[in-house]
Design a protein around this motif. Structure first.
Motif, short mmCIF file in Angstrom:
data_model
loop_
_atom_site.label_atom_id
_atom_site.label_comp_id
_atom_site.label_asym_id
_atom_site.label_seq_id
_atom_site.Cartn_x
_atom_site.Cartn_y
_atom_site.Cartn_z
N HIS A 243 -12.06 7.16 4.28
CA HIS A 243 -11.37 7.13 3.19
C HIS A 243 -11.15 8.55 2.09
O HIS A 243 -11.49 8.44 1.26
CB HIS A 243 -11.99 5.80 2.08
CG HIS A 243 -12.05 4.80 2.90
ND1 HIS A 243 -11.30 3.91 2.85
CD2 HIS A 243 -12.23 4.09 3.84
CE1 HIS A 243 -10.96 2.36 3.12
NE2 HIS A 243 -11.24 2.59 4.01
N CYS B 217 -9.22 0.29 -1.07
CA CYS B 217 -10.57 0.70 -1.22
C CYS B 217 -10.21 0.90 -2.48
O CYS B 217 -11.31 1.35 -3.20
CB CYS B 217 -11.68 2.19 -0.69
SG CYS B 217 -10.03 3.64 -1.08
N CYS C 151 -5.27 7.61 0.88
CA CYS C 151 -6.86 7.78 2.28
C CYS C 151 -6.42 7.69 3.43
O CYS C 151 -5.41 7.56 3.78
CB CYS C 151 -7.13 6.35 2.22
SG CYS C 151 -8.46 6.19 0.32
N CYS D 286 -4.97 2.67 -0.92
CA CYS D 286 -5.60 1.95 0.32
C CYS D 286 -6.45 0.88 -0.26
O CYS D 286 -6.32 0.45 -1.48
CB CYS D 286 -6.81 3.16 0.49
SG CYS D 286 -7.59 2.90 1.85
ZN LIG Z 1 -9.44 3.98 1.15
#
Ligand SMILES: [Zn+2]
Length: 372
Positions: free
Chosen positions: A242, A254, A259, A252
């Motif tokens: 990440h 996240c 990332c 992403c």
């Molecule tokens: Zn990520």
């Protein structure tokens, strides 16, 4: 390997572990050599060795005298001194294996399961472990270790998206594992487990400071510093997947964009639909940037690539070592390549998970199991 012992009383379980590790890495070896290697007195090493021998974990061998005098007895791991069950839970399936003290996979099982829920996973684990327990090859079972995808306990990042697993939040994994295996249990994130497996049974005999790049459905890794996994405050250090690679790049799970693992991972490879060779060619600049980042951050002896990817893909990525960018690692006096492919990388996390159980068992909490 340069793990050092400690003379504090509270360090005894740690000393047992490093003495065992020293025998595993350097055996057959003498008490004197172990003491010199780990920085303990010969007397302390002898006391620990006696305990390890009583527990059946190590053996003494005496070589034939070559000249005058009796050569000192040497110590080796007793491969059949016990087995541990290593379990590797991934978003693609679950593997479980009986692993002996030398790290040999004696018998293994695998079940395909796409993003298993905890209920599905622990049912499969219970089945596989009971099959392994029934194996005629099984010796004394020390415990079970489970490697599973991280990062752990990051509210907004844990178990999200295609590269990790959903439905695993707030699950008491240790308790579920204990119920499914009926053994002393230990857990670790898969990157750290693979790095530990590699440390004990792979490149650890050659390197003490290296970064293990865990090329899996996602991308992770761990730095081995002086033979020990650098954990960070919450065990997530080295989570390279990440880090930002492309400003305003692909979204992403996240929550960020661009990332690294959106481009460089098994998931990215599969989404791209290219052949291995085409894809490796395409991601070469991204891969080389990642290696440059790792090298400048950690100053490793080398970067070992392993993980869940097929060995052929790992081997091809390792060929990108030719043409790496300049970094602190691009020194003229190198004796090893900057990037190497892990051998038998598919088993690293399993072996590391099994090793967790072996080490865990050496701690006082379970010490009474082996008292005679
Ligand atoms: Zn990520």
């Amino acid at each position: 390997m340069t793990l050092r012992g400690t003379n504090q009383e509270s360090g005894r379980p740690f000393n047992r572990r490093i003495v065992l590790e020293s025998i595993r890495l350097h055996g057959p070896t003498t008490r004197g050599d172990i003491a010199a290697r780990v920085g303990l007195t010969v007397q302390t090493v002898s006391t620990i060795v006696r305990e390890l021998e009583e527990q059946g974990l190590t053996l003494s061998v005496r070589e034939e005298p070559k000249g005058r005098g009796i050569p000192p007895s040497k110590l080796t791991i007793n491969p059949e001194g016990g087995h541990a069950v290593g379990i590797h839970l991934t978003p693609l399936g679950i593997e479980a294996a009986l692993v002996n003290l030398r790290g040999d996979v004696v018998e293994s099982r695998r079940r395909d399961a796409s993003n298993p829920t905890p209920d599905e996973a622990f049912t499969l684990i219970r089945d596989m472990v009971s099959e392994l327990k029934a194996s005629p090859l099984r010796g004394r079972l020390l415990g079970a270790g489970l490697a599973l995808p991280g990062p752990f306990d990051v509210e907004s990042m844990s178990f999200v998206g295609p590269t990790t697993m959903t439905g695993w939040k707030n699950v008491d994994i240790l308790q579920r594992l204990a119920a499914a295996t009926d053994l002393p249990v230990f857990i670790e994130n898969d990157m750290a487990a693979a790095a530990l497996g590699e440390q004990l049974y792979g490149f650890g005999q050659q390197f003490s400071d290296y970064y293990y790049l865990f090329f899996s459905v996602g991308l992770g890794g761990a730095m081995l510093n002086d033979g020990v996994v650098m954990r960070g405050a919450w065990g997530n250090a080295g989570e390279i997947g990440h880090i930002p690679a492309i400003p305003d790049g692909e979204p992403c799970p996240c929550g960020n964009r661009g990332c690294l693992e959106r481009y460089l991972s098994l998931d990215a490879y599969r989404r791209r639909g290219l052949t291995e060779a085409e894809w490796v060619c395409e991601v070469a600049p991204m891969f080389r940037h990642a290696i440059r980042t790792i090298e400048n951050l950690f100053d490793p002896q080398t970067v070992v690539i392993g993980g869940l990817a097929p060995q052929s893909l790992i081997d091809q990525l390792a060929t990108l070592v030719d043409g790496l960018d300049n970094s602190v690692s691009a020194r003229a006096n190198r004796t090893s390549p900057r990037v190497v492919a892990a051998r038998d990388c598919q088993h690293s996390a399993l072996r590391g998970a099994a090793a967790l159980a072996v080490y865990g068992i050496l701690s006082p909490r379970y010490g009474q199991m082996f008292e005679t």
